[in-house]
Each structure stands twice: as C-alpha cells, then as structure tokens.
Motif scaffolding. Sequence first.
Motif, PDB file in Angstrom:
ATOM      1  N   ASP A  94       0.851  -1.188   0.000  1.00 27.78           N
ATOM      2  CA  ASP A  94       0.000   0.000   0.000  1.00 27.78           C
ATOM      3  C   ASP A  94       0.886   1.237   0.000  1.00 27.78           C
ATOM      4  O   ASP A  94       2.106   1.129   0.012  1.00 27.78           O
ATOM      5  CB  ASP A  94      -0.985  -0.006   1.181  1.00 27.78           C
ATOM      6  N   VAL A  95       0.267   2.410   0.006  1.00 28.65           N
ATOM      7  CA  VAL A  95       1.042   3.650  -0.119  1.00 28.65           C
ATOM      8  C   VAL A  95       1.873   3.959   1.125  1.00 28.65           C
ATOM      9  O   VAL A  95       2.749   4.816   1.091  1.00 28.65           O
ATOM     10  CB  VAL A  95       0.148   4.861  -0.465  1.00 28.65           C
ATOM     11  N   GLU A  96       1.600   3.276   2.206  1.00 25.33           N
ATOM     12  CA  GLU A  96       2.359   3.501   3.444  1.00 25.33           C
ATOM     13  C   GLU A  96       3.427   2.443   3.686  1.00 25.33           C
ATOM     14  O   GLU A  96       4.392   2.696   4.389  1.00 25.33           O
ATOM     15  CB  GLU A  96       1.397   3.524   4.641  1.00 25.33           C
ATOM     16  N   ALA A  97       3.240   1.258   3.150  1.00 28.39           N
ATOM     17  CA  ALA A  97       4.156   0.147   3.386  1.00 28.39           C
ATOM     18  C   ALA A  97       4.760  -0.287   2.058  1.00 28.39           C
ATOM     19  O   ALA A  97       4.251  -1.162   1.389  1.00 28.39           O
ATOM     20  CB  ALA A  97       3.415  -1.019   4.044  1.00 28.39           C
ATOM     21  N   TRP A  98       5.845   0.354   1.682  1.00 28.39           N
ATOM     22  CA  TRP A  98       6.469   0.061   0.401  1.00 28.39           C
ATOM     23  C   TRP A  98       7.855  -0.508   0.623  1.00 28.39           C
ATOM     24  O   TRP A  98       8.453  -0.346   1.680  1.00 28.39           O
ATOM     25  CB  TRP A  98       6.529   1.314  -0.477  1.00 28.39           C
ATOM     26  N   ASN A  99       8.349  -1.184  -0.408  1.00 31.32           N
ATOM     27  CA  ASN A  99       9.674  -1.799  -0.355  1.00 31.32           C
ATOM     28  C   ASN A  99      10.720  -0.986  -1.099  1.00 31.32           C
ATOM     29  O   ASN A  99      11.886  -0.979  -0.732  1.00 31.32           O
ATOM     30  CB  ASN A  99       9.619  -3.206  -0.958  1.00 31.32           C
ATOM     31  N   VAL A 100      10.281  -0.323  -2.179  1.00 31.03           N
ATOM     32  CA  VAL A 100      11.184   0.455  -3.027  1.00 31.03           C
ATOM     33  C   VAL A 100      10.458   1.721  -3.449  1.00 31.03           C
ATOM     34  O   VAL A 100       9.267   1.687  -3.746  1.00 31.03           O
ATOM     35  CB  VAL A 100      11.576  -0.345  -4.294  1.00 31.03           C
ATOM     36  N   VAL A 101      11.182   2.836  -3.471  1.00 37.40           N
ATOM     37  CA  VAL A 101      10.632   4.096  -3.984  1.00 37.40           C
ATOM     38  C   VAL A 101      11.621   4.671  -4.983  1.00 37.40           C
ATOM     39  O   VAL A 101      12.829   4.688  -4.730  1.00 37.40           O
ATOM     40  CB  VAL A 101      10.402   5.119  -2.849  1.00 37.40           C
ATOM     41  N   VAL A 102      11.086   5.123  -6.118  1.00 34.98           N
ATOM     42  CA  VAL A 102      11.906   5.775  -7.131  1.00 34.98           C
ATOM     43  C   VAL A 102      11.319   7.160  -7.363  1.00 34.98           C
ATOM     44  O   VAL A 102      10.120   7.295  -7.598  1.00 34.98           O
ATOM     45  CB  VAL A 102      11.904   4.967  -8.453  1.00 34.98           C
ATOM     46  N   ALA A 103      12.158   8.177  -7.268  1.00 37.72           N
ATOM     47  CA  ALA A 103      11.740   9.559  -7.532  1.00 37.72           C
ATOM     48  C   ALA A 103      12.358  10.006  -8.851  1.00 37.72           C
ATOM     49  O   ALA A 103      13.563   9.878  -9.052  1.00 37.72           O
ATOM     50  CB  ALA A 103      12.182  10.472  -6.397  1.00 37.72           C
ATOM     51  N   LEU A 104      11.498  10.511  -9.740  1.00 38.81           N
ATOM     52  CA  LEU A 104      11.909  10.878 -11.093  1.00 38.81           C
ATOM     53  C   LEU A 104      11.382  12.261 -11.440  1.00 38.81           C
ATOM     54  O   LEU A 104      10.419  12.730 -10.829  1.00 38.81           O
ATOM     55  CB  LEU A 104      11.332   9.871 -12.091  1.00 38.81           C
ATOM     56  N   PRO A 105      11.944  12.904 -12.450  1.00 36.63           N
ATOM     57  CA  PRO A 105      11.375  14.168 -12.921  1.00 36.63           C
ATOM     58  C   PRO A 105       9.977  13.929 -13.490  1.00 36.63           C
ATOM     59  O   PRO A 105       9.758  12.958 -14.224  1.00 36.63           O
ATOM     60  CB  PRO A 105      12.338  14.629 -14.019  1.00 36.63           C
ATOM     61  N   VAL A 106       9.039  14.786 -13.159  1.00 38.05           N
ATOM     62  CA  VAL A 106       7.669  14.623 -13.636  1.00 38.05           C
ATOM     63  C   VAL A 106       7.582  14.676 -15.159  1.00 38.05           C
ATOM     64  O   VAL A 106       6.668  14.102 -15.764  1.00 38.05           O
ATOM     65  CB  VAL A 106       6.728  15.658 -12.971  1.00 38.05           C
ATOM     66  N   ALA A 107       8.551  15.295 -15.804  1.00 33.77           N
ATOM     67  CA  ALA A 107       8.578  15.364 -17.266  1.00 33.77           C
ATOM     68  C   ALA A 107       8.646  13.980 -17.906  1.00 33.77           C
ATOM     69  O   ALA A 107       8.282  13.814 -19.072  1.00 33.77           O
ATOM     70  CB  ALA A 107       9.754  16.219 -17.740  1.00 33.77           C
ATOM     71  N   LEU A 108       9.079  12.964 -17.160  1.00 32.30           N
ATOM     72  CA  LEU A 108       9.133  11.608 -17.709  1.00 32.30           C
ATOM     73  C   LEU A 108       7.744  11.052 -18.007  1.00 32.30           C
ATOM     74  O   LEU A 108       7.613  10.122 -18.795  1.00 32.30           O
ATOM     75  CB  LEU A 108       9.871  10.670 -16.767  1.00 32.30           C
ATOM     76  N   LEU A 109       6.697  11.620 -17.402  1.00 28.14           N
ATOM     77  CA  LEU A 109       5.338  11.163 -17.721  1.00 28.14           C
ATOM     78  C   LEU A 109       5.048  11.290 -19.211  1.00 28.14           C
ATOM     79  O   LEU A 109       4.422  10.422 -19.805  1.00 28.14           O
ATOM     80  CB  LEU A 109       4.301  11.946 -16.919  1.00 28.14           C
ATOM     81  N   ALA A 110       5.504  12.372 -19.823  1.00 28.25           N
ATOM     82  CA  ALA A 110       5.298  12.567 -21.259  1.00 28.25           C
ATOM     83  C   ALA A 110       6.044  11.507 -22.060  1.00 28.25           C
ATOM     84  O   ALA A 110       5.518  10.981 -23.051  1.00 28.25           O
ATOM     85  CB  ALA A 110       5.732  13.971 -21.687  1.00 28.25           C
TER      86      ALA A 110
END
Length: 112
Positions: free
Chosen positions: A81-97
């Motif tokens: 769930d959004v509170e219990a995660w194993n891995v988090v990746v933070a990326l530039p929002v521009a990658l959505l395009a």
Amino acid sequence: MERFDVRAQAQLDDGNVMLTLSGDSWLLNVDASPVEWATGLPRVPGADHAQRLDVSLGTCGGQPVWWSVSDGQLTLSVGQDVEAWNVVVALPVALLAEIQAQLDNLDSYDWG
C-alpha cells in the motif's frame, strides 16, 4: 544530472505491457494491461501523495506500484500500500510525457 531511459514493450505471453524505467545504476519494470495504462496514467498528474491520492497502476515483482506527483517530482512506490512500500523511485515529472509517448508508439497489434 542522472540520465533516465523509458521503454515500453508488449508481453505476448500475458497480453500486458512492460514499462522499463532505468537510470545509471538502477532499473524498474512495471507490468500492466493496456486498459490499466490507458485509464491509470492520465490520473497520475493529480495523484498527490500528501493527500493519499496515489494511483495504483501496474505491478513490480508481484507488488502494486503506487504513482504520485508532488513538487515537480514523479514518485513510484512499490509495495502492498502507499504507506508500506519496499522500493521508492523519484523521477522528474517530465518523464510522464516520455512514458505516454512510449505507450503510444506501441502498434495496436503489439497490444494483443
């Protein structure tokens, strides 16, 4: 600044589409059906984690992937769930395009 790569490819064995995101020293595969990509990805820009509006879109290693956007940053959290995660990746929002472009470039035949 780290360079990021985005690639989408059809998975003929299960009809899903694998999205591969990678950086200089990491790689994350997110697997989802064409319908999940088409309906979930447009919801991601409004998915604010602070308000617990994360979008569950796809899986990674059998775990749900939670997508959110905040302060120009796209965050993908892998876990139950959004509170219990194993891995988090933070990326530039521009990658959505770029993600959308990769999905759009798959031929309709590739989508099963």
